[in-house]
Design an enzyme around this catalytic site. Structure first.
Site, short mmCIF file in Angstrom:
data_model
loop_
_atom_site.label_atom_id
_atom_site.label_comp_id
_atom_site.label_asym_id
_atom_site.label_seq_id
_atom_site.Cartn_x
_atom_site.Cartn_y
_atom_site.Cartn_z
N GLY A 258 0.82 -1.21 0.00
CA GLY A 258 0.00 0.00 0.00
C GLY A 258 0.85 1.25 0.00
CB SER A 261 -0.79 11.57 1.57
OG SER A 261 -1.99 11.48 0.84
N GLY A 263 3.42 7.95 3.29
CA GLY A 263 4.30 6.81 3.43
C GLY A 263 3.84 5.60 2.65
CB VAL A 265 1.76 -0.14 4.11
CG1 VAL A 265 1.57 -1.28 5.10
CG2 VAL A 265 1.19 1.15 4.70
CE LYS A 280 1.07 5.42 7.73
NZ LYS A 280 -0.15 5.94 8.40
CG ASP A 386 -8.28 10.98 6.71
OD1 ASP A 386 -9.15 11.29 5.87
OD2 ASP A 386 -7.13 10.62 6.40
#
Length: 449
Positions: A258, A261, A263, A265, A280, A386
């Site tokens: 993944g 914005s 970082g 994963v 992460k 968020d």
């Protein structure tokens, strides 16, 4: 964009922030920008091709919080007038051609948190006054031409906060910094007589040794400073950059699961419990990445719930190139994010993913329980700010786990008898692309399931 930075920018007297990073700008640093005393947030000119020295007038930016001129071709000495920017918290000057000594006046920046001077041509010794910088979290002096003894107090006691690699002429007593032993500076006159040496040894050295031994006996052992970037003092174990590199096979793209914005994963397998984890890695060079990392650490160390992503360990150190390295290690979620189940790709295996009505109901309940815990049972109420399908992860049993607390907000409830409204404290920057939380203190979540 290319070309020079217009000097007419100096007329923008109400400008709060200026970001011209990651372009092809060249020419010198305009003195006119130093007249923008309204700049309070940040000035970012990084990743361009600026040349020449920084003007001494840069000290006029007294209200500036972040100053980033990294990855350019700037040269000359670092202006000592930067010490006049007393509000400055983040100073990034790495990847240039700055030369001369490190100004000792930089240690007078009371609020400085990050100071990155790596990959320049700086020489001389490291100012001993940096030992007293109590708020300094990261000091990167790697890959310069520094020499002399490295200070051995304050931040220099914690190798995870300081990097001096690539300076071959440095020496010191801190073995964690991989320093060579400083040579003995004492020398004897060639014509001293043995009798005089005996007298000096007996009359002076022996009493001094006795006093030192007595002082050492009374002295308490000095404890190392704990990293303020880690989730908590002693609650979570820490890991190293080398361990995470090994666990991800050198952060191979094959283990990339993944990207967001702030970082990437990775899937990792190593000496963890459980063996398979998610790592992460934060993009340290992006503005606000450090704040997001600190925010997640602060939130995750104080909460624990079966529907919240569990943190296993953290890493706040430097990579093999001397760059800041920030990472969180969490439980691995084999079924990915809810977003991939709700919006499967047409050209991949995920197109076959379908959620049953029962699974949709269970996921909605899991998220509701997580929010109830954050709002009412986590001590100080926390608003996620968020919440979206990509921030909801599913484990092997399709149990939902809310993640990404970098933008979370604490709600400070008023005391009894206080009629004032509820106040809030935001860790990160509110909102993300495609999402704005309705309401200041509470929000409703609707799943289109």
């Amino acid at each position: 964009m290319q070309g020079g930075i217009p000097s007419s920018f100096g007329k923008l007297q109400n400008l709060l922030l200026l970001d011209l990073s990651h372009n092809k700008l060249h020419g010198s640093f305009p003195k006119e920008i130093t007249e923008l005393t309204s700049l309070t947030d940040y000035l970012n000119l990084s990743h361009n091709s600026l040349i020449g020295p920084l003007p001494s007038e840069v000290g006029r930016l007294k209200n500036l919080g972040t100053f980033d001129v990294s990855e350019n071709n700037l040269s000359g000495e670092i202006p000592s007038t930067l010490s006049e920017c007393q509000v400055l918290q983040y100073l990034y000057m790495q990847g240039n051609h700055f030369q001369g000594a490190i100004p000792a006046s930089l240690s007078t920046l009371n609020g400085i948190i990050v100071l990155d001077l790596a990959r320049n041509n700086l020489s001389g010794s490291i100012p001993k006054s940096f030992e007293g910088c109590q708020n300094l979290h990261l000091l990167n002096l790697s890959f310069n031409d520094l020499d002399g003894r490295v200070p051995n107090a304050g931040i220099f006691l914690n190798a995870s906060l300081v990097s001096v690699v690539g300076n071959r002429n440095l020496c010191g007593e801190n073995h964690e910094l991989d320093l060579q032993i400083c040579p003995n500076q004492e020398c004897r006159k060639p014509h001293e007589s043995h009798a005089l040496i005996v007298i000096i040894t007996t009359g002076i050295v022996v009493p001094v040794v006795v006093v030192l031994l007595y002082a050492i006996r009374l002295r308490k052992p000095r404890s190392k400073i704990s990293s303020p970037l880690l989730p908590s003092e002693g609650k979570y174990p820490t890991t190293s950059f080398a361990e995470l590199t090994k666990a991800t096979d050198g952060f191979s793209t094959a283990n990339l699961i993944g990207e967001g914005s702030f970082g990437c994963v990775y899937r990792g397998v190593g000496n963890f419990e459980p063996k398979e984890v998610a790592i992460k890695v934060f993009h340290h060079h992006l503005r606000g990445a450090l704040k997001i990392f600190q925010a997640e650490c602060k939130i995750l160390r104080s909460i624990r719930h079966r529907n919240l992503l569990n943190i296993l360990t953290a890493c706040s150190s430097f990579d093999c190139n001397g760059n800041v390295f920030l990472a969180l290690v969490t439980d691995f979620m084999p079924n990915g994010s809810l977003d991939k189940w709700l919006h499967p790709r047409e050209d991949g295996e995920e197109v076959s993913h379908k959620l049953t009505l029962l699974q949709r109901m269970n996921i909605a309940i899991d998220v509701a329980l997580a929010l109830e815990y954050l709002h009412h049972h986590s001590g100080t109420p926390i608003v996620h700010c968020d919440l979206k399908p990509s921030n909801i992860l599913l484990d092997k049993d399709m149990v939902a786990h809310v993640c990404d607390f970098g933008l979370a907000k604490f709600l400070m409830t008023p005391s009894r008898g206080d009629s004032s409204p509820v106040t809030s404290y935001t860790i990160g920057i509110k909102g993300s692309i495609g999402y704005i939380a309705p309401g200041n203190h509470h929000f409703q979540l609707m799943f289109c399931l």
